[in-house]
Design an enzyme around this catalytic site. Structure first.
Site, PDB file in Angstrom:
ATOM      1  N   ARG A   1      49.003  41.149  28.842  1.00 16.51           N
ATOM      2  CA  ARG A   1      48.404  41.658  30.073  1.00 16.51           C
ATOM      3  C   ARG A   1      47.304  40.714  30.565  1.00 16.51           C
ATOM      4  O   ARG A   1      46.867  39.822  29.837  1.00 16.51           O
ATOM      5  CB  ARG A   1      47.828  43.059  29.840  1.00 16.51           C
ATOM      6  CG  ARG A   1      46.790  43.128  28.726  1.00 16.51           C
ATOM      7  CD  ARG A   1      46.237  44.524  28.581  1.00 16.51           C
ATOM      8  NE  ARG A   1      45.316  44.599  27.450  1.00 16.51           N
ATOM      9  CZ  ARG A   1      44.424  45.576  27.292  1.00 16.51           C
ATOM     10  NH1 ARG A   1      44.322  46.535  28.188  1.00 16.51           N
ATOM     11  NH2 ARG A   1      43.631  45.595  26.233  1.00 16.51           N
TER      12      ARG A   1
ATOM     13  N   GLU B   1      40.530  47.868  33.085  1.00 16.65           N
ATOM     14  CA  GLU B   1      39.566  46.970  32.436  1.00 16.65           C
ATOM     15  C   GLU B   1      39.480  45.602  33.120  1.00 16.65           C
ATOM     16  O   GLU B   1      39.791  44.553  32.538  1.00 16.65           O
ATOM     17  CB  GLU B   1      39.909  46.803  30.952  1.00 16.65           C
ATOM     18  CG  GLU B   1      39.756  48.100  30.174  1.00 16.65           C
ATOM     19  CD  GLU B   1      39.963  47.940  28.676  1.00 16.65           C
ATOM     20  OE1 GLU B   1      39.380  48.725  27.912  1.00 16.65           O
ATOM     21  OE2 GLU B   1      40.718  47.025  28.269  1.00 16.65           O
TER      22      GLU B   1
ATOM     23  N   CYS C   1      41.800  27.464  38.087  1.00 15.53           N
ATOM     24  CA  CYS C   1      42.904  26.759  38.738  1.00 15.53           C
ATOM     25  C   CYS C   1      42.483  26.264  40.120  1.00 15.53           C
ATOM     26  O   CYS C   1      41.394  26.561  40.613  1.00 15.53           O
ATOM     27  CB  CYS C   1      44.113  27.689  38.854  1.00 15.53           C
ATOM     28  SG  CYS C   1      43.888  29.038  40.038  1.00 15.53           S
TER      29      CYS C   1
ATOM     30  N   GLU D   1      38.155  55.995  27.670  1.00 18.35           N
ATOM     31  CA  GLU D   1      38.832  55.607  26.430  1.00 18.35           C
ATOM     32  C   GLU D   1      37.823  55.515  25.298  1.00 18.35           C
ATOM     33  O   GLU D   1      36.714  55.006  25.481  1.00 18.35           O
ATOM     34  CB  GLU D   1      39.500  54.231  26.554  1.00 18.35           C
ATOM     35  CG  GLU D   1      40.671  54.132  27.496  1.00 18.35           C
ATOM     36  CD  GLU D   1      41.262  52.715  27.495  1.00 18.35           C
ATOM     37  OE1 GLU D   1      41.081  51.982  26.492  1.00 18.35           O
ATOM     38  OE2 GLU D   1      41.878  52.322  28.497  1.00 18.35           O
TER      39      GLU D   1
END
Length: 703
Positions: free
Chosen positions: A113, A152, A162, A308
């Site tokens: 992810r 998150e 980049c 969480e």
């Protein structure tokens, strides 16, 4: 304007639910067990982008339809996520320019992810499109309680280097500064002759020989925060085209250093946070309390959501210790005590595949014939009894200054000592206040401070002139300020404030500092209070303080500044400003480095310093140093008129939330807390003048 989500049963209870990992027959068992445990809210869809959009602009919502319908049938509400933290495999293959590039110029792989550039226009378009399709389809679904955008932000892709990010950074600088001359002035580019002739010459702070322009580095951090916020806003706008339900995203306070959550707080309808206990930290429960207090403060004092945490071990720490019996309950109720209106976990059912298969869950691999499951069911019953707590607030007389930009600036290269760590100082002061049973708010230095009797600035290295004036006005009006060393030194561009140290704090503190004298590794100095009681040990730092209007309170007895002030007090207007010029010995040891399982934005749980909340020998000096920092704080608290509970053991957590007093016993023996009269919400016991809390137990008393 959407507000706090409306839930059917008071406090929210549940966690991340990922049924796509399981055959459909397991779903029926899941909802049956959810009812048994008292679960009323689950987060769905966080990682299913590749399932609902298996090819570009081709959608399949059949599975998600059935999941939401099933949850609704069983009375379980849904926090529906946009799955944009984990782009599908087809996306990164079709748009290779969207891949994340690190400081060394390496294009990173994508089998995980957060493997995308946050400045990518292709990502922006694709993430907005899937958010629109989700909102359009499910805005009216009866199971829906709220929206959960992304997951998150800044976890692994806080920064990208980049070419697309470089151009976006230059555009951000043009908007911020207007002309290149203003950039050169802000960054002090005449140093080393690094003056820029145009914006096109500027590159991000890629890997280079040491000594990069610090103003450049700070602005790139600000740009990166703004980029993630822009992505959130885009998806939030997509959702709000179809739904007026609350929208949030899950923060990682305080363990995601790259994200400035003061900036983020205005963007969400309810602040939600993920917190994972540092399993090896000797004072992990104090770190948890600090995270909860900081989260409540970011929420402006309003109730927030624990989105969480874990029932037991996590999967990403060096040694993933399972929680002991009763620890999960204490952790959960400590968050509630400090303002959370929810207790949620990652995740509902433990995964069999992937990187997080050893992460604990509400339904563990051991199944329902397990201690974890029985604790989950018992906690659900507890939360049902605590429904009257919902919506109430925590009040504090003391505030601690926390500024993410100061955090960033302090820990850039080439500071006077490698031992200067933002979290080390804040954690030390917080732990001492916790042990004094003082509940604190955290504040930005520019905030309104008038509600507090005492404001503590443990690590305010970067401080603007406006914030310094705010502190000065606070003291003159009757406030009390305690400042630790190496504060007030630079402005927002990491430029030294003119004149002697401590820069913009000279006037309010009534002193100047002639020279810094950092101590050798594990070096100490002796500090003697003016009262003549036993001296204290100082670590990390010593400096040559020259008092002006201030009065010496403690003195260096040895070391490079022997005979000079170590602690001072300046009576100013109706208040007083205190200054401490060394790291006084902490009782029981304060954590080092970033500690506490803190992330640096490049990895979940990556730490620096000694890491993971570990203490070193110097930090253990508190056991030999009964006065130390805690003794100074007692003196300052008394002077400021901050009242504390008397006769309460230091390892008992005492927090008042509205009309309810939370008593959390972190000791392995029963404790009796005096001065408690009222009814226990968890057990119905009537307390008349005191409350006894069993070892590792929790009492919540309506007083």
């Amino acid at each position: 304007m959407p507000g706090y989500p409306v839930l059917p049963d008071g406090l929210a209870y549940g966690g991340d639910y990922n049924p796509e990992q399981w055959p459909e027959e397991v779903w029926q068992e899941d909802v049956r067990l959810m009812r048994e445990a008292g679960v009323n809210l689950v987060t769905v869809g966080v990682f299913n982008w590749g399932l609902i959009e298996p090819a570009e602009d081709v959608y399949d919502f059949d599975r998600l339809d059935r999941i939401l319908d099933l949850l609704h049938t069983e009375g379980i509400m849904v926090d529906l996520a946009t799955p944009t933290s984990s782009p599908p495999v087809w996306f990164r293959n079709r748009y290779p320019g969207s891949r994340l590039v690190d400081r060394e110029g390496r294009v990173l792989g994508g089998a995980t992810r957060h493997s995308f550039c946050p400045s990518s226009p292709h990502y922006a378009a694709a993430s907005e499109r899937v958010a629109v399709r989700l909102a359009e389809r499910y805005a009216g679904h009866p199971a829906l309680a709220m929206w959960h955008v992304h997951n998150e932000y800044g976890w692994a892709n806080a920064h990208c280097y980049c070419a697309t990010s470089a151009e976006a950074f230059r555009a951000w600088l043009r908007e911020r500064y207007g002309d290149i001359g203003a950039v050169n002035a802000a960054w002090g580019t005449t140093f080393w002759g690094l003056t820029y002739g145009s914006f096109d010459e500027i590159e991000p702070p890629v890997l280079a020989p040491v000594g990069l322009l610090t103003g450049l580095q700070l602005d790139f951090m600000r740009f990166s925060v703004d980029t993630h916020i822009a992505n959130y806003r885009r998806e939030r706008a997509a959702v709000r085209r179809f739904s007026d339900l609350p929208v949030t995203t899950n923060f990682m306070i305080p363990n995601c250093k790259p994200m400035d959550y003061w900036r983020w707080s205005a963007e969400v309808d309810v602040v939600a946070n993920d917190h994972y206990l540092d399993a090896e930290g000797p004072d992990a429960h104090i770190d948890l309390a600090m995270a909860a207090d900081l989260t409540r403060s970011v929420a402006g004092g309003r109730p927030w959501m624990l989105m969480e945490h874990s029932t037991g071990a996590v999967n990403w720490q060096p040694r993933n210790l399972a929680k002991r019996r009763g620890e999960m309950r204490r952790n959960s109720l400590a968050h509630v005590a400090r303002g959370s209106d929810s207790v949620m976990f990652f995740q509902w059912r433990a995964s069999r595949h992937g990187a997080e298969k050893f992460h604990s869950a509400m339904v563990p691999h051991a199944g329902t014939d397990s201690e974890v499951w029985r604790d989950v069911v018992d906690l659900g019953a507890d939360l049902g009894r605590l429904a009257p707590v919902r919506g109430s607030r925590v009040e504090a007389d003391v505030a601690v200054i926390w500024d993410w930009e100061s955090y960033w600036a302090l820990e850039l290269e080439w500071r006077p000592s490698t031992d200067l760590r933002f979290r080390e100082r804040v954690g030390a002061f917080y732990a001492a206040l916790w042990r004094e049973h003082v509940t604190v708010d955290f504040v930005h230095p520019s905030a309104d401070l008038s509600a507090y009797r005492l404001v503590v600035a443990p690590s305010a290295y970067l401080l603007t002139e406006a914030s310094a004036k705010n502190l000065h006005r606070y003291v003159e009006a009757g406030g009390h300020l305690l400042v630790s060393f190496f504060s007030g030194i630079v402005d927002e561009n990491d430029t030294i404030h003119g004149g002697p140290y401590p820069g913009v704090l000279r006037e309010v503190l009534g002193l100047s500092v002639e020279e810094f004298h950092p101590l050798r590794e594990h070096g100490t100095v002796t500090v003697t209070p003016a009262t003549g009681i036993e001296g204290s040990v100082g670590r990390i730092w010593s400096e040559r303080v020259r008092v002006r209007e201030a009065t010496p309170v403690w003195t260096f007895a040895d070391g490079p500044d022997a005979g000079h002030p170590a602690v001072t007090r300046h009576d100013l207007g109706a208040g007083a400003a205190w200054y401490v010029a060394t790291a006084l010995g902490e009782v029981h040891g304060a954590t080092d480095g970033d500690g506490h399982g803190a992330t640096d934005g490049d990895g979940h749980g990556a730490t620096d310093g000694d890491g993971h909340g570990a203490t070193d020998e110097a930090h253990g000096s508190g056991s030999r140093d009964p006065y130390g920092l805690r003794g100074l704080l007692r003196e300052v608290l008394d002077h400021a008129g901050v009242r504390r509970l008397a006769g309460v053991p230091e390892d008992v957590e005492v927090v008042r939330r509205g009309a309810h007093l939370f008593l959390i016993n972190h000791a392995d023996r029963p404790v009796t807390v005096p001065g408690v009269t009222g009814t226990g919400l968890l057990d119905g016991v009537e307390h008349r003048g005191s409350a006894t809390v069993p070892p590792g137990g929790v009492a919540v008393v309506r007083t």
